[in-house]
Design a protein around this motif. Structure first.
Motif, mmCIF file in Angstrom:
data_model
loop_
_atom_site.group_PDB
_atom_site.id
_atom_site.type_symbol
_atom_site.label_atom_id
_atom_site.label_comp_id
_atom_site.label_asym_id
_atom_site.label_seq_id
_atom_site.Cartn_x
_atom_site.Cartn_y
_atom_site.Cartn_z
ATOM 1 N N PHE A 69 79.933 122.868 3.975
ATOM 2 C CA PHE A 69 80.715 124.002 3.484
ATOM 3 C C PHE A 69 81.019 124.892 4.679
ATOM 4 C CE2 PHE A 69 79.093 124.391 -1.207
ATOM 5 C CZ PHE A 69 79.719 123.203 -1.507
ATOM 6 N N SER A 70 82.283 125.300 4.828
ATOM 7 C CA SER A 70 82.661 126.161 5.940
ATOM 8 C C SER A 70 83.394 127.395 5.428
ATOM 9 C CB SER A 70 83.566 125.423 6.928
ATOM 10 O OG SER A 70 82.887 124.319 7.489
ATOM 11 N N THR A 71 83.199 128.508 6.121
ATOM 12 C CA THR A 71 83.892 129.747 5.782
ATOM 13 C C THR A 71 85.393 129.593 6.001
ATOM 14 O OG1 THR A 71 81.969 131.064 6.377
ATOM 15 C CG2 THR A 71 84.093 132.202 6.355
ATOM 16 N N GLY A 72 86.164 130.126 5.070
ATOM 17 C CA GLY A 72 87.615 130.144 5.238
ATOM 18 C C GLY A 72 88.342 128.911 4.748
ATOM 19 N N GLU A 73 87.635 127.989 4.116
ATOM 20 C CA GLU A 73 88.303 126.789 3.608
ATOM 21 C C GLU A 73 89.255 127.137 2.461
ATOM 22 O OE1 GLU A 73 86.033 122.921 3.402
ATOM 23 O OE2 GLU A 73 84.365 124.326 3.356
ATOM 24 N N GLY A 74 90.349 126.392 2.372
ATOM 25 C CA GLY A 74 91.246 126.499 1.243
ATOM 26 C C GLY A 74 90.852 125.525 0.151
ATOM 27 N N GLY A 77 76.976 128.758 -28.926
ATOM 28 C CA GLY A 77 75.946 127.783 -29.242
ATOM 29 C C GLY A 77 75.500 126.981 -28.032
ATOM 30 N N VAL A 78 74.907 125.818 -28.313
ATOM 31 C CA VAL A 78 74.383 124.967 -27.247
ATOM 32 C C VAL A 78 75.498 124.520 -26.309
ATOM 33 C CG1 VAL A 78 73.255 122.768 -26.751
ATOM 34 C CG2 VAL A 78 72.444 124.194 -28.644
ATOM 35 N N ARG A 79 76.642 124.155 -26.894
ATOM 36 C CA ARG A 79 77.726 123.654 -26.048
ATOM 37 C C ARG A 79 78.315 124.773 -25.181
ATOM 38 N NH1 ARG A 79 82.761 119.543 -27.489
ATOM 39 N NH2 ARG A 79 82.920 118.802 -25.321
ATOM 40 N N GLY A 80 78.432 125.961 -25.734
ATOM 41 C CA GLY A 80 78.926 127.078 -24.953
ATOM 42 C C GLY A 80 78.016 127.390 -23.773
ATOM 43 N N ARG A 81 76.707 127.309 -23.985
ATOM 44 C CA ARG A 81 75.773 127.573 -22.891
ATOM 45 C C ARG A 81 75.846 126.476 -21.836
ATOM 46 N NH1 ARG A 81 70.023 128.374 -23.834
ATOM 47 N NH2 ARG A 81 70.154 129.664 -21.955
ATOM 48 N N ARG A 82 76.020 125.233 -22.272
ATOM 49 C CA ARG A 82 76.146 124.135 -21.309
ATOM 50 C C ARG A 82 77.416 124.304 -20.464
ATOM 51 N NH1 ARG A 82 74.618 118.119 -21.490
ATOM 52 N NH2 ARG A 82 76.406 117.001 -20.627
ATOM 53 N N ARG A 83 78.507 124.718 -21.110
ATOM 54 C CA ARG A 83 79.743 124.965 -20.374
ATOM 55 C C ARG A 83 79.587 126.149 -19.414
ATOM 56 N NH1 ARG A 83 84.003 124.374 -25.477
ATOM 57 N NH2 ARG A 83 84.219 122.091 -25.366
ATOM 58 N N ALA A 84 78.860 127.174 -19.846
ATOM 59 C CA ALA A 84 78.630 128.322 -18.964
ATOM 60 C C ALA A 84 77.861 127.898 -17.716
ATOM 61 C CB ALA A 84 77.875 129.413 -19.728
ATOM 62 N N ARG A 85 76.887 127.022 -17.883
ATOM 63 C CA ARG A 85 76.139 126.488 -16.735
ATOM 64 C C ARG A 85 77.082 125.752 -15.784
ATOM 65 N NH1 ARG A 85 70.545 124.416 -17.899
ATOM 66 N NH2 ARG A 85 71.249 122.463 -16.974
ATOM 67 N N ALA A 86 77.932 124.908 -16.376
ATOM 68 C CA ALA A 86 78.856 124.123 -15.558
ATOM 69 C C ALA A 86 79.853 125.023 -14.835
ATOM 70 C CB ALA A 86 79.604 123.119 -16.447
ATOM 71 N N ALA A 87 80.330 126.062 -15.528
ATOM 72 C CA ALA A 87 81.294 126.972 -14.907
ATOM 73 C C ALA A 87 80.674 127.713 -13.733
ATOM 74 C CB ALA A 87 81.808 127.959 -15.949
ATOM 75 N N LEU A 88 79.448 128.164 -13.887
ATOM 76 C CA LEU A 88 78.780 128.868 -12.799
ATOM 77 C C LEU A 88 78.535 127.933 -11.621
ATOM 78 C CD1 LEU A 88 77.610 131.466 -11.766
ATOM 79 C CD2 LEU A 88 75.525 131.019 -13.074
ATOM 80 N N ALA A 89 78.156 126.697 -11.907
ATOM 81 C CA ALA A 89 77.985 125.714 -10.842
ATOM 82 C C ALA A 89 79.303 125.442 -10.131
ATOM 83 C CB ALA A 89 77.414 124.409 -11.412
ATOM 84 N N ALA A 90 80.413 125.434 -10.886
ATOM 85 C CA ALA A 90 81.725 125.219 -10.270
ATOM 86 C C ALA A 90 82.057 126.345 -9.298
ATOM 87 C CB ALA A 90 82.797 125.115 -11.353
ATOM 88 N N LEU A 91 81.836 127.592 -9.716
ATOM 89 C CA LEU A 91 82.123 128.726 -8.838
ATOM 90 C C LEU A 91 81.298 128.658 -7.557
ATOM 91 C CD1 LEU A 91 83.790 129.882 -11.138
ATOM 92 C CD2 LEU A 91 82.656 132.085 -10.783
ATOM 93 N N LEU A 92 80.041 128.281 -7.702
ATOM 94 C CA LEU A 92 79.162 128.230 -6.528
ATOM 95 C C LEU A 92 79.555 127.109 -5.568
ATOM 96 C CD1 LEU A 92 75.774 128.961 -8.299
ATOM 97 C CD2 LEU A 92 76.981 130.477 -6.724
ATOM 98 N N GLY A 93 80.361 126.157 -6.033
ATOM 99 C CA GLY A 93 80.840 125.095 -5.150
ATOM 100 C C GLY A 93 82.144 125.426 -4.448
ATOM 101 N N LEU A 94 82.772 126.550 -4.801
ATOM 102 C CA LEU A 94 84.055 126.921 -4.212
ATOM 103 C C LEU A 94 83.860 127.753 -2.950
ATOM 104 C CD1 LEU A 94 85.996 127.911 -7.467
ATOM 105 C CD2 LEU A 94 86.213 125.790 -6.159
ATOM 106 N N PRO A 95 84.817 127.726 -2.034
ATOM 107 C CA PRO A 95 84.717 128.574 -0.843
ATOM 108 C C PRO A 95 85.012 130.031 -1.186
ATOM 109 C CG PRO A 95 86.783 127.364 -0.813
ATOM 110 C CD PRO A 95 86.011 126.862 -1.991
ATOM 111 N N GLY A 96 84.320 130.942 -0.525
ATOM 112 C CA GLY A 96 84.510 132.363 -0.774
ATOM 113 C C GLY A 96 83.315 132.968 -1.473
ATOM 114 N N ALA A 97 83.393 134.275 -1.684
ATOM 115 C CA ALA A 97 82.305 135.004 -2.333
ATOM 116 C C ALA A 97 82.284 134.738 -3.827
ATOM 117 C CB ALA A 97 82.445 136.497 -2.068
#
Length: 531
Positions: free
Chosen positions: A460-465, A337-357
């Motif tokens: 953002f730098s390559t190789g960050e932990g 539903g709406v909440r699941g889609r909102r969480r999916a948006r947040a999860a994708l944004a979280a991944l894009l903020g992490l270091p690495g591919a």
């Protein structure tokens, strides 16, 4: 060796369901060519194409009969060459899927092996064994196929002179190669060079941990489960000789200029998976411990910390993903539903903020939900053999709000799409979301642009932990953690509000958020980058 892939966002294209140019109801290479401007607009650096090679399509292309040709269902080799050149012109790298664990029963080499009979050099390219019982009436061991049922099939059912069975860790139409035979390694080196010589930027290796089997093929010490057959049977995967294969492949990849990327599907715990990305093996493996997570701060923290420990011990950075063509869509997995889609948006944004591919599955940028495909329309062999369907994540991509042509997937005069699109599918379409600044598509584009800017500025730098923490969110004492904080070693924190209320952000500049703050607090089911 560092490369463009270290911090890349790579978009998985499932050709069958991406775009159909010729109107036969199945996506194709020319459909991808026509949509390359869209892909370039997403801010991704690369495309991973799932199999388009010649195949009888029993497992939607993962049963390859000719590794060096294009299946007519998808087009021609000339179409592929045009796609590759056009993708490069748009600044996009291209990865091709290679399936080295198994092939198709229609591979001429396997057909020749069946015809040649027991003890022949043709059969030694595959895993043939005599069955148990006086008349070889029982499979050679107790292994189960990942798709359900025994992992063995008679080479010549009913024959009085051919007692042998062949191994298939997947469907009976996908016989396993015998990697103990050096000729198999030579065969696949030619396959790699065929695609690298065409200027492909890398390959994704299917079932990368499954090539070698335990010597003697003994019974599994535990009874394997159906869908988890490869993980639960330690004798059918993760055997030590497989690493020599990837050391050789790495030398091949590095012999090209620029070096070609090798990324493996290694569905193992992080400590075992990391061994495949030692400096002289694969460049990347997917973080499978992460890819199947639900919406739970404590679980994310636990898995994230485990991956961080492995990175510190081995130097192997995770390649992040939460969706692919085999996994239930996050919008559904996180509640629907709406909440699941909102969480999916947040999860994708979280991944894009992490270091690495980061690897993104087509339609994830649209927040597509899983579809409950009618039983009569299901085509996944896993459904027919084992009762679990992956079809719901593979529904054709909706391009337009209009229902004609499966919402722009095919020409309006075309055939019915290979999997039916559900009623209302057009509300998730690219056309609909292009017109809204609040859409999942708009958020994804903003996130990739911001990610690129932060790399360019050095934030953002390559190789960050990453260090991981889950807590009560800073607003009130709670028994269950509701705030996840993943702090990059360069100082930026990715914060995810995973409870029912808002959470406090750590001190620092707000660099990005998936939802507007409310009185300075991050609302539930939202992500922020703070540094």
């Amino acid at each position: 060796m560092s490369g463009w892939w270290d911090d890349a966002v790579v978009y998985e294209v499932y050709p069958r369901s991406f775009a159909d140019a010729d109107g036969d109801g199945v996506g194709d290479l020319r459909g991808i060519i026509a949509r390359l401007p869209y892909l370039a607009s997403l801010g991704v650096e690369g495309l991973w194409l799932t199999p388009f090679q010649r195949s009888p399509q029993e497992d939607q292309g993962y049963d390859i009969s000719d590794y060096c040709d294009v299946d007519p269902l998808f087009g021609t080799l000339a179409d592929f060459d045009e796609l590759l050149a056009s993708a490069h012109a748009h600044g996009l790298r291209v990865l091709v899927d290679i399936v080295p664990n198994h092939t198709s029963v229609e591979n001429p080499l396997f057909e020749a092996a069946v015809a040649a009979g027991p003890g022949s050099p043709e059969r030694d390219l595959f895993v043939f064994r005599r069955g148990r019982g006086e008349a070889s009436e029982l499979p050679p061991n107790n292994w189960l196929s990942v798709f359900g049922g025994p992992a063995w099939h008679r080479a010549a059912p009913g024959s009085q002179t051919d007692p042998e069975w062949y191994l298939h860790l997947f469907s009976p139409g996908q016989p396993d190669w015998n990697w103990e035979n050096p000729r198999v390694g030579d065969y696949f080196e030619r396959v790699l060079r065929f695609w690298f010589d065409r200027d492909v930027d890398g390959i994704r290796v299917d079932v990368a941990h499954g090539l070698f089997k335990a010597e003697g093929l003994p019974d599994s010490p535990t009874v394997p489960t159906v869908i988890d057959g490869l993980r639960s049977n330690p004798l059918a995967m993760d055997q030590e000789p497989v690493h020599d294969v990837y050391r050789h492949w790495r030398r091949v990849a590095d012999s090209y200029s620029p070096s070609r990327l090798l990324v493996g599907e290694v569905n193992l715990p992080p400590e075992r998976s990391a061994r495949y990305t030692r400096p002289d093996e694969l460049h990347q493996t997917f973080a499978f411990a992460f890819i199947k997570l639900g919406w739970d701060a404590a679980s994310w923290q636990e898995v994230g910390a485990q991956l961080a420990r492995v990175r510190d011990e081995t130097g192997s950075s995770p390649s992040w993903a939460l969706e692919n063509h085999d996994i239930v869509r996050t919008a559904t997995r996180f509640g629907g539903g709406v909440r699941g889609r909102r969480r999916a948006r947040a999860a994708l944004a979280a991944l894009l903020g992490l270091p690495g591919a980061v690897y993104v599955f087509q339609g994830q940028e649209l927040g597509l939900p899983e579809v409950d495909v009618p039983l009569a329309d299901r085509v996944d062999p896993m459904w027919h053999h084992g009762g679990v369907s992956r079809d719901g994540a593979r529904i054709p991509l909706p391009w337009s709000a209009d229902a004609d042509g499966a919402h722009g997937f095919s020409p309006s005069t075309g055939e019915r799409s290979w999997l039916p699109t559900p009623e209302g599918w057009g509300r998730f379409s690219v056309e609909t979301q292009e017109g809204s600044d609040d859409s999942s598509l708009a958020l994804f584009r903003r996130a990739t642009v911001r990610r690129s800017d932060l790399h360019a500025s050095g934030r953002f730098s390559t190789g960050e932990g990453v260090s991981w923490r889950a807590d009560d969110g800073g607003t009130a004492a709670r028994d269950t953690p509701v705030r996840l904080i993943a702090r990059r070693s360069g100082g930026v924190s990715v914060v995810v509000a995973m409870g029912d209320g808002p959470v406090v952000l750590p001190p620092g500049e707000l660099l990005f958020s998936s939802e507007p703050l409310i009185e300075g607090l991050l609302p539930p089911d939202a992500t922020a980058w703070v540094g």
